[in-house]
Design a protein around this motif. Structure first.
Motif, PDB file in Angstrom:
ATOM      1  N   SER A  10      41.889  44.332  33.990  1.00 53.12           N
ATOM      2  CA  SER A  10      42.273  45.532  33.236  1.00 53.12           C
ATOM      3  C   SER A  10      43.274  46.404  33.997  1.00 53.12           C
ATOM      4  O   SER A  10      43.916  47.261  33.406  1.00 53.12           O
ATOM      5  N   CYS A  11      43.431  46.177  35.315  1.00 56.79           N
ATOM      6  CA  CYS A  11      44.398  46.978  36.076  1.00 56.79           C
ATOM      7  C   CYS A  11      45.823  46.487  35.876  1.00 56.79           C
ATOM      8  O   CYS A  11      46.773  47.165  36.249  1.00 56.79           O
ATOM      9  N   LEU A  12      45.984  45.277  35.311  1.00 63.07           N
ATOM     10  CA  LEU A  12      47.319  44.680  35.219  1.00 63.07           C
ATOM     11  C   LEU A  12      47.966  44.803  33.857  1.00 63.07           C
ATOM     12  O   LEU A  12      49.181  44.808  33.742  1.00 63.07           O
ATOM     13  N   ARG A  48      43.660  47.748  42.179  1.00 64.19           N
ATOM     14  CA  ARG A  48      44.612  48.094  41.108  1.00 64.19           C
ATOM     15  C   ARG A  48      45.866  47.239  41.142  1.00 64.19           C
ATOM     16  O   ARG A  48      46.898  47.632  40.598  1.00 64.19           O
ATOM     17  N   GLY A  49      45.778  46.069  41.757  1.00 67.59           N
ATOM     18  CA  GLY A  49      46.981  45.238  41.857  1.00 67.59           C
ATOM     19  C   GLY A  49      46.744  43.758  41.602  1.00 67.59           C
ATOM     20  O   GLY A  49      47.544  42.925  42.008  1.00 67.59           O
ATOM     21  N   GLY A  50      45.639  43.397  40.944  1.00 67.18           N
ATOM     22  CA  GLY A  50      45.426  41.995  40.596  1.00 67.18           C
ATOM     23  C   GLY A  50      44.841  41.144  41.696  1.00 67.18           C
ATOM     24  O   GLY A  50      44.789  39.920  41.583  1.00 67.18           O
ATOM     25  N   ALA A  51      44.370  41.772  42.766  1.00 68.55           N
ATOM     26  CA  ALA A  51      43.952  40.984  43.927  1.00 68.55           C
ATOM     27  C   ALA A  51      42.446  40.928  44.160  1.00 68.55           C
ATOM     28  O   ALA A  51      41.994  40.217  45.053  1.00 68.55           O
ATOM     29  N   CYS A  52      41.634  41.636  43.365  1.00 66.22           N
ATOM     30  CA  CYS A  52      40.214  41.681  43.734  1.00 66.22           C
ATOM     31  C   CYS A  52      39.238  41.294  42.625  1.00 66.22           C
ATOM     32  O   CYS A  52      38.127  40.890  42.904  1.00 66.22           O
ATOM     33  N   SER A  53      39.602  41.453  41.375  1.00 70.33           N
ATOM     34  CA  SER A  53      38.770  41.154  40.201  1.00 70.33           C
ATOM     35  C   SER A  53      37.633  42.157  39.940  1.00 70.33           C
ATOM     36  O   SER A  53      36.804  41.930  39.066  1.00 70.33           O
ATOM     37  N   ASN A  54      37.596  43.259  40.652  1.00 70.60           N
ATOM     38  CA  ASN A  54      36.606  44.300  40.336  1.00 70.60           C
ATOM     39  C   ASN A  54      36.793  44.859  38.927  1.00 70.60           C
ATOM     40  O   ASN A  54      35.844  45.309  38.300  1.00 70.60           O
ATOM     41  N   CYS A  55      38.013  44.848  38.450  1.00 73.98           N
ATOM     42  CA  CYS A  55      38.330  45.460  37.161  1.00 73.98           C
ATOM     43  C   CYS A  55      38.233  44.475  36.003  1.00 73.98           C
ATOM     44  O   CYS A  55      38.678  44.781  34.894  1.00 73.98           O
ATOM     45  N   ALA A  56      37.681  43.274  36.261  1.00 69.66           N
ATOM     46  CA  ALA A  56      37.695  42.210  35.254  1.00 69.66           C
ATOM     47  C   ALA A  56      36.999  42.611  33.955  1.00 69.66           C
ATOM     48  O   ALA A  56      35.983  43.309  33.958  1.00 69.66           O
TER      49      ALA A  56
HETATM   50 FE1  FES Z   1      41.628  44.703  41.771  1.00 66.18          FE
HETATM   51 FE2  FES Z   1      42.203  44.935  39.172  1.00 66.18          FE
HETATM   52  S1  FES Z   1      42.284  43.159  40.388  1.00 66.18           S
HETATM   53  S2  FES Z   1      41.389  46.410  40.507  1.00 66.18           S
END
Ligand code: FES
Length: 127
Positions: free
Chosen positions: A100-102, A64-72
């Motif tokens: 989408s988390c950002l 939920r902070g832009g660091a993983c791309s799971n929410c792409a």
């Molecule tokens: Fe990790 Fe959005 S980049 S949940």
């Protein structure tokens, strides 16, 4: 923003590609479940991920902070800014990939494909 969404996981079943011109027309005709295709209204204080969750959908995420791309998501139409401090390369941004988390679309309407974390190459960014 009024967002039309589509689940990337149904693409294989239908033989669709992200680059199909009439992707959302086909989706709208395909009688998909509300989880997989529909429209949602994003309120001003919501990210796209929060908007989906607040309407009862379970879209993928992790940090939920832009660091993983799971929410792409893949932005097919509209504009969606990406705040600094995220993992996406310019190349992915150019291809319409957003986190989408950002943020959320800033245009009156937008079309997004969610669940694109398994796109070839993008999955390597996932921590
Ligand atoms: Fe990790 Fe959005 S980049 S949940």
């Amino acid at each position: 923003s009024r967002v039309e969404y589509l689940n990337y996981e149904v693409f294989d079943d239908h033989g669709w590609e992200l680059t199909d011109d009439d992707l959302f027309e086909k989706a709208s005709d395909a009688d998909l479940a509300p989880d997989d295709y529909g429209r949602l209204l994003v309120q001003q204080n919501e990210t796209l991920l929060e908007a989906a969750e607040n309407r009862g959908f379970a879209w993928p995420y992790s940090c939920r902070g832009g660091a993983c791309s799971n929410c792409a998501v893949a932005l097919v139409e509209g504009e969606m800014p990406t705040p600094a401090g995220h993992i996406l390369t310019e190349e992915w941004l150019d291809r319409g990939i957003r986190l989408s988390c950002l943020s959320a679309p800033v245009t009156e309407s937008a079309k997004v494909v969610y669940n694109v974390k398994q796109l070839p190459g993008l999955e390597e960014l996932i921590l």
